[in-house]
Design a protein around this motif. Structure first.
Motif, PDB file in Angstrom:
ATOM      1  N   LEU A  95       0.820  -1.206   0.000  1.00 30.75           N
ATOM      2  CA  LEU A  95       0.000   0.000   0.000  1.00 30.75           C
ATOM      3  C   LEU A  95       0.858   1.262   0.000  1.00 30.75           C
ATOM      4  O   LEU A  95       0.483   2.275  -0.606  1.00 30.75           O
ATOM      5  CB  LEU A  95      -0.947  -0.010   1.203  1.00 30.75           C
ATOM      6  CG  LEU A  95      -2.010  -1.117   1.197  1.00 30.75           C
ATOM      7  CD1 LEU A  95      -2.778  -1.138   2.509  1.00 30.75           C
ATOM      8  CD2 LEU A  95      -2.983  -0.924   0.036  1.00 30.75           C
ATOM      9  N   SER A  96       1.998   1.205   0.679  1.00 31.11           N
ATOM     10  CA  SER A  96       2.884   2.374   0.716  1.00 31.11           C
ATOM     11  C   SER A  96       3.381   2.752  -0.671  1.00 31.11           C
ATOM     12  O   SER A  96       3.559   3.936  -0.975  1.00 31.11           O
ATOM     13  CB  SER A  96       4.086   2.096   1.640  1.00 31.11           C
ATOM     14  OG  SER A  96       3.674   2.003   2.977  1.00 31.11           O
ATOM     15  N   ARG A  97       3.606   1.741  -1.501  1.00 32.98           N
ATOM     16  CA  ARG A  97       4.118   2.010  -2.842  1.00 32.98           C
ATOM     17  C   ARG A  97       3.163   2.832  -3.687  1.00 32.98           C
ATOM     18  O   ARG A  97       3.582   3.493  -4.647  1.00 32.98           O
ATOM     19  CB  ARG A  97       4.455   0.694  -3.551  1.00 32.98           C
ATOM     20  CG  ARG A  97       5.751   0.056  -3.063  1.00 32.98           C
ATOM     21  CD  ARG A  97       6.250  -0.992  -4.037  1.00 32.98           C
ATOM     22  NE  ARG A  97       5.410  -2.172  -4.050  1.00 32.98           N
ATOM     23  CZ  ARG A  97       5.598  -3.232  -3.264  1.00 32.98           C
ATOM     24  NH1 ARG A  97       6.603  -3.241  -2.408  1.00 32.98           N
ATOM     25  NH2 ARG A  97       4.808  -4.274  -3.350  1.00 32.98           N
ATOM     26  N   ILE A  98       1.881   2.806  -3.338  1.00 34.61           N
ATOM     27  CA  ILE A  98       0.922   3.633  -4.095  1.00 34.61           C
ATOM     28  C   ILE A  98       0.452   4.829  -3.261  1.00 34.61           C
ATOM     29  O   ILE A  98      -0.585   5.434  -3.557  1.00 34.61           O
ATOM     30  CB  ILE A  98      -0.283   2.804  -4.586  1.00 34.61           C
ATOM     31  CG1 ILE A  98      -1.042   2.183  -3.411  1.00 34.61           C
ATOM     32  CG2 ILE A  98       0.157   1.743  -5.577  1.00 34.61           C
ATOM     33  CD1 ILE A  98      -2.351   1.514  -3.821  1.00 34.61           C
ATOM     34  N   MET A 120     -10.276   4.875  -0.325  1.00 38.97           N
ATOM     35  CA  MET A 120     -10.000   4.077  -1.510  1.00 38.97           C
ATOM     36  C   MET A 120     -11.209   3.192  -1.828  1.00 38.97           C
ATOM     37  O   MET A 120     -11.832   2.634  -0.917  1.00 38.97           O
ATOM     38  CB  MET A 120      -8.767   3.200  -1.250  1.00 38.97           C
ATOM     39  CG  MET A 120      -8.294   2.409  -2.441  1.00 38.97           C
ATOM     40  SD  MET A 120      -6.786   1.490  -2.014  1.00 38.97           S
ATOM     41  CE  MET A 120      -6.416   0.747  -3.592  1.00 38.97           C
ATOM     42  N   PRO A 121     -11.601   3.042  -3.101  1.00 40.46           N
ATOM     43  CA  PRO A 121     -12.730   2.160  -3.445  1.00 40.46           C
ATOM     44  C   PRO A 121     -12.475   0.739  -2.948  1.00 40.46           C
ATOM     45  O   PRO A 121     -11.400   0.170  -3.161  1.00 40.46           O
ATOM     46  CB  PRO A 121     -12.775   2.217  -4.973  1.00 40.46           C
ATOM     47  CG  PRO A 121     -12.141   3.525  -5.320  1.00 40.46           C
ATOM     48  CD  PRO A 121     -11.079   3.739  -4.291  1.00 40.46           C
ATOM     49  N   ALA A 122     -13.471   0.182  -2.296  1.00 38.53           N
ATOM     50  CA  ALA A 122     -13.310  -1.139  -1.692  1.00 38.53           C
ATOM     51  C   ALA A 122     -13.004  -2.218  -2.720  1.00 38.53           C
ATOM     52  O   ALA A 122     -12.206  -3.127  -2.471  1.00 38.53           O
ATOM     53  CB  ALA A 122     -14.568  -1.507  -0.904  1.00 38.53           C
ATOM     54  N   ASP A 123     -13.625  -2.136  -3.904  1.00 37.89           N
ATOM     55  CA  ASP A 123     -13.396  -3.169  -4.912  1.00 37.89           C
ATOM     56  C   ASP A 123     -11.966  -3.114  -5.458  1.00 37.89           C
ATOM     57  O   ASP A 123     -11.364  -4.143  -5.785  1.00 37.89           O
ATOM     58  CB  ASP A 123     -14.410  -3.057  -6.051  1.00 37.89           C
ATOM     59  CG  ASP A 123     -14.418  -1.680  -6.705  1.00 37.89           C
ATOM     60  OD1 ASP A 123     -13.906  -0.720  -6.097  1.00 37.89           O
ATOM     61  OD2 ASP A 123     -14.928  -1.566  -7.839  1.00 37.89           O
ATOM     62  N   VAL A 124     -11.396  -1.899  -5.557  1.00 37.33           N
ATOM     63  CA  VAL A 124     -10.014  -1.765  -6.013  1.00 37.33           C
ATOM     64  C   VAL A 124      -9.068  -2.383  -4.984  1.00 37.33           C
ATOM     65  O   VAL A 124      -8.108  -3.076  -5.335  1.00 37.33           O
ATOM     66  CB  VAL A 124      -9.656  -0.283  -6.251  1.00 37.33           C
ATOM     67  CG1 VAL A 124      -8.167  -0.130  -6.571  1.00 37.33           C
ATOM     68  CG2 VAL A 124     -10.509   0.295  -7.369  1.00 37.33           C
ATOM     69  N   GLY A 183      -6.589  -9.127  -2.504  1.00 38.45           N
ATOM     70  CA  GLY A 183      -7.354 -10.362  -2.423  1.00 38.45           C
ATOM     71  C   GLY A 183      -8.569 -10.281  -1.517  1.00 38.45           C
ATOM     72  O   GLY A 183      -9.107  -9.203  -1.251  1.00 38.45           O
ATOM     73  N   LYS A 184      -8.985 -11.446  -1.018  1.00 33.26           N
ATOM     74  CA  LYS A 184     -10.260 -11.560  -0.302  1.00 33.26           C
ATOM     75  C   LYS A 184     -10.321 -10.726   0.967  1.00 33.26           C
ATOM     76  O   LYS A 184     -11.419 -10.395   1.445  1.00 33.26           O
ATOM     77  CB  LYS A 184     -10.532 -13.025   0.033  1.00 33.26           C
ATOM     78  CG  LYS A 184      -9.481 -13.658   0.931  1.00 33.26           C
ATOM     79  CD  LYS A 184      -9.799 -15.127   1.170  1.00 33.26           C
ATOM     80  CE  LYS A 184      -8.757 -15.768   2.089  1.00 33.26           C
ATOM     81  NZ  LYS A 184      -9.038 -17.207   2.319  1.00 33.26           N
ATOM     82  N   ASN A 185      -9.167 -10.378   1.534  1.00 32.11           N
ATOM     83  CA  ASN A 185      -9.167  -9.572   2.763  1.00 32.11           C
ATOM     84  C   ASN A 185      -9.328  -8.078   2.497  1.00 32.11           C
ATOM     85  O   ASN A 185      -9.387  -7.288   3.440  1.00 32.11           O
ATOM     86  CB  ASN A 185      -7.871  -9.805   3.547  1.00 32.11           C
ATOM     87  CG  ASN A 185      -7.815 -11.196   4.164  1.00 32.11           C
ATOM     88  OD1 ASN A 185      -8.838 -11.749   4.549  1.00 32.11           O
ATOM     89  ND2 ASN A 185      -6.626 -11.760   4.246  1.00 32.11           N
ATOM     90  N   GLY A 186      -9.382  -7.698   1.217  1.00 30.27           N
ATOM     91  CA  GLY A 186      -9.469  -6.278   0.877  1.00 30.27           C
ATOM     92  C   GLY A 186     -10.700  -5.596   1.433  1.00 30.27           C
ATOM     93  O   GLY A 186     -10.613  -4.485   1.977  1.00 30.27           O
ATOM     94  N   ILE A 187     -11.858  -6.243   1.305  1.00 31.51           N
ATOM     95  CA  ILE A 187     -13.102  -5.652   1.803  1.00 31.51           C
ATOM     96  C   ILE A 187     -13.051  -5.502   3.316  1.00 31.51           C
ATOM     97  O   ILE A 187     -13.459  -4.471   3.872  1.00 31.51           O
ATOM     98  CB  ILE A 187     -14.320  -6.513   1.397  1.00 31.51           C
ATOM     99  CG1 ILE A 187     -14.449  -6.576  -0.129  1.00 31.51           C
ATOM    100  CG2 ILE A 187     -15.599  -5.957   2.020  1.00 31.51           C
ATOM    101  CD1 ILE A 187     -14.743  -5.253  -0.790  1.00 31.51           C
ATOM    102  N   GLU A 188     -12.531  -6.538   3.992  1.00 31.45           N
ATOM    103  CA  GLU A 188     -12.452  -6.487   5.451  1.00 31.45           C
ATOM    104  C   GLU A 188     -11.509  -5.376   5.907  1.00 31.45           C
ATOM    105  O   GLU A 188     -11.790  -4.670   6.884  1.00 31.45           O
ATOM    106  CB  GLU A 188     -11.962  -7.841   5.977  1.00 31.45           C
ATOM    107  CG  GLU A 188     -12.084  -8.016   7.479  1.00 31.45           C
ATOM    108  CD  GLU A 188     -13.516  -8.011   7.982  1.00 31.45           C
ATOM    109  OE1 GLU A 188     -13.719  -7.644   9.156  1.00 31.45           O
ATOM    110  OE2 GLU A 188     -14.430  -8.349   7.194  1.00 31.45           O
ATOM    111  N   LEU A 189     -10.423  -5.183   5.186  1.00 36.09           N
ATOM    112  CA  LEU A 189      -9.479  -4.119   5.522  1.00 36.09           C
ATOM    113  C   LEU A 189     -10.120  -2.754   5.324  1.00 36.09           C
ATOM    114  O   LEU A 189      -9.941  -1.845   6.144  1.00 36.09           O
ATOM    115  CB  LEU A 189      -8.224  -4.256   4.665  1.00 36.09           C
ATOM    116  CG  LEU A 189      -7.117  -3.220   4.886  1.00 36.09           C
ATOM    117  CD1 LEU A 189      -6.680  -3.205   6.351  1.00 36.09           C
ATOM    118  CD2 LEU A 189      -5.929  -3.507   3.982  1.00 36.09           C
TER     119      LEU A 189
END
Length: 393
Positions: free
Chosen positions: A190-193, A204-208, A214-220
């Motif tokens: 995430l730091s790289r962006i 940040m858009p949840a789907d992006v 991966g699958k933990n993106g929505i939870e994060l």
């Protein structure tokens, strides 16, 4: 009605336990861990001011703080004191979840109708310290994620309350590293962006985010926005885990029996680590062809490491199997379980050994248990009579 969730965390727990039994350790930089090639399991705030952190190699820690005193951990003591704290909290809290050997979640929703939630929690923390001698921090908020982050921000001894309308202002300026599920790999990605604080992550858009990690993106994304509906799970202490293997044909082949035992230990030890348990008692059972059944057990320092448990199981088997009759069944049970992780237990193992276990566990989790095994246990193939028994109070 907004929930009222408390996170309680025993301050520098291992250090505090050692100081409780030896006041001469007060006020000095103290490191709990293994030898020169080991890692830091815990350290005092005096050591932290020099940059020492948990999971840091001992050699590096001593370069940063050469005057620090290094002590081997005593899991027997830590478990005993953790149990004492659990009893104090469990007696008073309506719903308690024991998240680890030194962390607790409480659900006190609705208590403010009869008694101030923060005042009640503060008095509970004081009771813990009075009855056990151990310092404890806490935070009160609307869910587990926010209260856990707030506890970390308030340490030491800075107990916080984050009401619902202050959740976003509290979280926004913090580093994404403060979110419990963000490890080094996710932080670097995430730091790289350019995403380094929680506010940027929350926008940040949840789907992006899901596409990126991966699958933990929505939870994060939910956690970054202060959303966490996970309930406080009432505490139940597992007594043991075990497995048995019934042979299709009775056997007297010692080498075969030892290979099967090794495979069984590997499977149970992986389960211990996956679920966050350490065991203190190893029990082995054998059943002869005439159905005579015998058991033998031994105590071990709290562990979840294959190589330690394999040695103890093999030694027990050699002492127990004396009649030289064919066997129809062998079994293993690990009991006396406490919450903990491989890292905090391995006070003597090297950083390389810990890294190896972590790498193996990642492969097992991703590709299945059989993806990587020790050579001796690789021939172990469970039959349809194998079972893992999970006993709870």
């Amino acid at each position: 009605m907004a929930r009222a969730i408390v996170h309680m965390d025993l301050d520098t727990f291992f250090v505090s336990c050692e100081r409780l039994t030896n006041s001469g350790l007060n006020g000095i930089p103290l490191i709990i861990g293994g030898g020169e090639r080991g890692v830091v399991a815990s350290c005092s705030y005096e050591a932290r001011t020099f940059g020492v952190r948990s999971a840091m190699p001992i050699k590096m820690a001593l370069r940063l703080c050469p005057q620090a005193k290094v002590m081997k951990g005593d899991m027997e003591l830590y478990s005993k004191l953790s149990h004492a704290v659990t009893e104090v909290i469990e007696e008073k809290a309506p719903v308690m979840e024991k998240a680890s050997i030194d962390e607790f979640y409480l659900d006190i929703t609705g208590m403010d109708k009869f008694y101030g939630s923060y005042t009640w929690t503060n008095e509970l923390a004081q009771s813990v310290t009075k009855e056990t001698g151990l310092p404890i921090s806490f935070a009160l908020s609307v869910n587990k994620t926010v209260s856990k982050i707030a506890t970390g921000e308030g340490k030491p001894k800075g107990n916080l309350e984050i009401p619902e309308n202050m959740v976003k202002p509290f979280l926004n300026p913090l580093s994404i590293k403060k979110i419990p599920m963000v490890g080094d790999a996710t932080f670097q990605l995430l730091s790289r962006i350019g995403i380094r604080n929680i506010q940027t992550l929350s926008e940040m858009p949840a789907d992006v985010l899901q596409q990126m990690i991966g699958k933990n993106g929505i939870e994060l994304w939910k956690k970054a926005n202060g959303i966490d509906h996970n309930p406080v799970e009432p505490y139940t202490e597992r007594k043991s885990i075990s497995t048995e293997h019934t042979f299709l044909q009775d056997t007297i082949d010692i080498e075969k029996l030892k290979r099967v035992l090794q495979g069984m230990v590997e499977k149970l030890a992986f389960q211990l680590r996956s679920e966050g348990w350490l065991t203190s008692t190893v029990v082995i059972k054998i059943r002869y062809a005439n159905f005579d059944t015998e058991t033998k057990q031994c105590r071990v320092q709290y562990t979840s490491a294959d190589h330690i448990l394999i040695k103890n199981v093999t030694d027990l088997f050699s002492k127990l199997y004396q009649r030289r009759m064919r066997l129809r069944l062998i079994g293993i049970r690990f009991s006396g379980l406490v919450r903990g992780t491989y890292q905090i237990n391995m006070f003597e193992d090297t950083e390389e050994m810990m890294s190896l276990y972590q790498a193996m566990d990642r492969m097992k989790t991703r590709y299945g248990f059989d993806a990587v095994m020790r050579g001796g246990g690789a021939t172990f193939k469970p039959n349809n009579k194998d079972e893992i028994l999970k006993r709870k109070k």
